[in-house]
Scaffold this motif. Structure first.
Motif, PDB file in Angstrom:
ATOM      1  N   ASN A  16       0.842  -1.193   0.000  1.00  0.00           N
ATOM      2  CA  ASN A  16       0.000   0.000   0.000  1.00  0.00           C
ATOM      3  C   ASN A  16       0.880   1.247   0.000  1.00  0.00           C
ATOM      4  OD1 ASN A  16      -1.834   2.036   0.377  1.00  0.00           O
ATOM      5  ND2 ASN A  16      -2.780   1.176   2.196  1.00  0.00           N
ATOM      6  N   ALA A  18       0.179   4.218   0.409  1.00  0.00           N
ATOM      7  CA  ALA A  18      -0.206   5.191   1.440  1.00  0.00           C
ATOM      8  C   ALA A  18       0.658   5.042   2.691  1.00  0.00           C
ATOM      9  CB  ALA A  18      -1.680   5.026   1.800  1.00  0.00           C
ATOM     10  N   GLN A 152      -2.156   4.349   8.148  1.00  0.00           N
ATOM     11  CA  GLN A 152      -2.653   4.580   6.790  1.00  0.00           C
ATOM     12  C   GLN A 152      -4.107   4.149   6.642  1.00  0.00           C
ATOM     13  OE1 GLN A 152      -0.435   2.201   7.542  1.00  0.00           O
ATOM     14  NE2 GLN A 152      -1.455   0.319   6.935  1.00  0.00           N
ATOM     15  N   ASN A 153      -4.590   3.322   7.565  1.00  0.00           N
ATOM     16  CA  ASN A 153      -5.968   2.849   7.470  1.00  0.00           C
ATOM     17  C   ASN A 153      -6.978   3.825   8.060  1.00  0.00           C
ATOM     18  OD1 ASN A 153      -5.215   0.462   6.216  1.00  0.00           O
ATOM     19  ND2 ASN A 153      -4.919  -0.611   8.141  1.00  0.00           N
ATOM     20  N   ASP A 156      -6.227  10.193   6.085  1.00  0.00           N
ATOM     21  CA  ASP A 156      -6.553  10.470   4.693  1.00  0.00           C
ATOM     22  C   ASP A 156      -5.321  10.488   3.793  1.00  0.00           C
ATOM     23  OD1 ASP A 156      -9.355  10.927   5.169  1.00  0.00           O
ATOM     24  OD2 ASP A 156      -8.812  12.823   6.089  1.00  0.00           O
ATOM     25  N   VAL A 157      -5.577  10.311   2.495  1.00  0.00           N
ATOM     26  CA  VAL A 157      -4.567  10.539   1.459  1.00  0.00           C
ATOM     27  C   VAL A 157      -4.905  11.882   0.819  1.00  0.00           C
ATOM     28  CG1 VAL A 157      -3.631   9.763  -0.743  1.00  0.00           C
ATOM     29  CG2 VAL A 157      -4.209   8.090   1.032  1.00  0.00           C
ATOM     30  N   ARG A 279      -3.712  -0.530  -7.221  1.00  0.00           N
ATOM     31  CA  ARG A 279      -3.577   0.302  -6.021  1.00  0.00           C
ATOM     32  C   ARG A 279      -2.545   1.414  -6.257  1.00  0.00           C
ATOM     33  NH1 ARG A 279      -5.059  -0.950  -0.795  1.00  0.00           N
ATOM     34  NH2 ARG A 279      -5.404  -3.116  -1.366  1.00  0.00           N
ATOM     35  N   ILE A 283      -3.540   5.570  -6.809  1.00  0.00           N
ATOM     36  CA  ILE A 283      -3.137   6.582  -5.832  1.00  0.00           C
ATOM     37  C   ILE A 283      -2.543   7.813  -6.511  1.00  0.00           C
ATOM     38  CG2 ILE A 283      -0.729   5.948  -5.343  1.00  0.00           C
ATOM     39  CD1 ILE A 283      -1.466   6.207  -2.329  1.00  0.00           C
ATOM     40  N   PRO A 391      -9.178   4.526  -0.274  1.00  0.00           N
ATOM     41  CA  PRO A 391      -8.660   4.520   1.103  1.00  0.00           C
ATOM     42  C   PRO A 391      -9.780   4.622   2.132  1.00  0.00           C
ATOM     43  CG  PRO A 391      -7.332   5.956  -0.286  1.00  0.00           C
ATOM     44  CD  PRO A 391      -8.515   5.546  -1.109  1.00  0.00           C
TER      45      PRO A 391
END
Length: 531
Positions: A16, A18, A152-153, A156-157, A279, A283, A391
């Motif tokens: 991931n 992120a 990261q879960n 925010d991104v 993924r 992103i 996300p």
């Protein structure tokens, strides 16, 4: 099978992207120090301390530390050392590193290194200073270390992160001085170019982009020629349609690769590889999914930057493996900032409209939306091909919007998350406004959502923003009643208390209704009301 031709895999350790900002945030305090094997292990200890990396076998031995990991209580550096020393990091050593934790450092940071975010030299070859680049600093500035497991879960991104990743993957080349493979192409640019050819040709069965089933063919492709790749995919579609079996796809991959894989590699090629590829492409904000998740396509809202990439980043360069001059050349190329990507003038704040909300609400339906909300509540993993690549924090905004749309017909719902050309979220709502605005007659309810579960995170990170948003909206609409709904997986009792406090005179009588996800679901199911 030629061992140095291989399927495209950016990394098998940090799937991931992120997570990258948190790895760099930990590395920040070691920036400028000479990398040794001992320092590499110390950095890994700090990754464990900050809950960025989870040494599974060690936590099985120390249940009290496992519970501490799950909370927002910090791990001490002594506890992190205890966990690291208890886990034997077996496996082959990475080039220039001692086996064990020092090699684990290289697997964690090699991909950020290839993307121009950080530079280090293997200590057994040359002890050099760790150097986080200007680009890397921009990314790590988007991260906070707050003792949250798997941050990261729940965080925010941002749009700036998407722009950084678009920059990084645009410049990434498969045949670089850090990678022992012969596949020679610029994957992101090649992807844009071949999708354009597929979409523009009326005889390719669809204009929805590259089929997810065709991603293994793309990822094994050897050169940078989009025309030959386009013709290969077009002919493949003519023979097998848009939904071929895994066996048919693997036959084509073996043909291109001039060799067969074993069963383990076959499973990876058909399952893990497309998921990882989507993924990482998604992103960047440059791509969307169409056809219920069956096709990867260009996000038309970002078509201008895609054309810029085609024009400026379609040529490949030649680098010799482990050549020191080429290492410097490639690093300087990837880390040099192209302002076209990072200029805020190029950020497109495209919000969704009512027709798109209606479409996705009906496409998923209430049972799926409710199930996916419960998955977020339990910190589970979605298996939906579309939702799984959004996300978690942004997915909660999206699903909450759809839920209100389906179950509360008396409200006009206006989310503020950023979307692609289909109305699928690419980024969370900007911080200058509420996540979702709900209008009903003379009443406005601002809906704010979070995946944070601790009282500290909910109360001190989120509630001040909610208070400010309500006051601002009141000032904009003096003739309307403005209040707020606050949703979290479980609402902490401290947050409930602080919400009540804000309803008092000395807090300007800001009414905030706190609800856990289960409470929110029950409320809209039984009453068709949000507060």
């Amino acid at each position: 099978m030629p061992s140095n031709y291989k399927p495209l895999s950016f990394t098998t350790t940090v799937r991931n992207p992120a997570r990258f900002k948190y790895f760099l945030k930990v590395l920040e305090k070691f920036n400028g120090r000479k990398l040794t094997n001992d320092l590499a292990k110390e950095i890994e200890v700090n990754l464990v301390k900050e809950k960025i990396y989870y040494p599974l076998n060690s936590y099985r031995q120390f249940s009290h530390l496992r519970e501490k990991y799950k909370s927002t209580d910090p791990l001490s550096i002594q506890e992190a050392w205890e966990l690291v020393n208890a886990q034997n990091q077996a496996g082959h050593p990475e080039r220039g590193f001692e086996p064990g934790w020092a090699s684990r450092f290289d697997t964690h940071y090699m991909m950020p290194k290839k993307l121009g975010l950080v530079y280090y030299s293997p200590p057994n070859i040359l002890e050099q200073e760790i150097k986080i680049t200007e680009l890397g600093n921009k990314l790590l500035n988007e991260a906070k270390l707050e003792n949250i497991p798997d941050p990261q879960n729940v965080n925010d991104v941002s749009e700036i992160e998407q722009s950084i990743f678009a920059h990084c993957f645009t410049k990434y080349q498969r045949k670089n001085p850090f990678t022992a493979e012969l596949n020679h192409n610029n994957p992101l640019s090649l992807l844009i170019r071949v999708i354009k050819l597929l979409n523009e040709d009326p005889n390719t069965l669809t204009d929805a982009g590259l089929s997810v089933k065709e991603i293994p063919i793309f990822c094994i492709w050897r050169n940078n020629d989009e025309v030959s790749l386009f013709e290969t995919i077009k002919n493949f579609r003519e023979s097998h349609g848009l939904n071929p079996s895994d066996e048919i796809v693997l036959d084509k991959v073996w043909e291109i690769n001039e060799g067969r894989y074993n069963s383990f590699q076959n499973t990876t090629t058909m399952n893990q590889l497309p998921d990882e590829f989507i993924r990482k492409m998604r992103i960047t904000g440059l791509f969307t999914l169409r056809g219920a998740g069956r096709f990867l396509d260009i996000n038309k809202n970002r078509s201008e930057i895609c054309e810029y990439i085609i024009k400026n980043y379609s040529k490949i360069q030649d680098y010799e493996l482990h050549n020191s001059e080429d290492v410097d050349k490639y690093f300087n190329y990837t880390s040099k900032i192209d302002d076209k990507f990072l200029s805020t003038q190029n950020f497109i704040h495209q919000n969704t409209d009512d027709s798109q909300i209606n479409f996705w609400a009906n496409e998923f339906g209430w049972e799926i939306i409710k199930s996916e909300l419960k998955i977020l509540k339990n910190r589970g993993d979605s298996r939906n091909p579309i939702l799984r690549i959004i996300p978690g924090p942004t997915r909660l905004e999206f699903l909450t919007t759809l839920a209100i749309k389906l179950k509360c017909n008396s409200y006009i719902v206006k989310p503020n998350y950023i979307v692609d050309d289909q109305g699928l979220p690419t980024s969370h709502a900007p911080g200058n406004g509420a996540d979702i605005e709900c209008y009903k007659e003379d009443k406005i309810t601002l809906t704010e959502v979070t995946l944070h579960t601790s009282g500290h995170q909910q109360s001190f990170n989120e509630l001040p923003k909610i208070h400010r948003h309500v006051i601002d909206k009141r000032n904009e609409n003096p003739d309307k009643q403005v209040d707020a709904l606050y949703i979290a997986p479980q609402m902490h009792r401290d947050s409930i208390f602080n919400c009540r406090m804000m309803g008092q005179d000395n807090y300007q009588n800001v009414l905030v209704s706190p609800k856990g996800i289960d409470e929110f679901i029950e409320k809209i199911e039984t009453e068709s009301l949000i507060i």
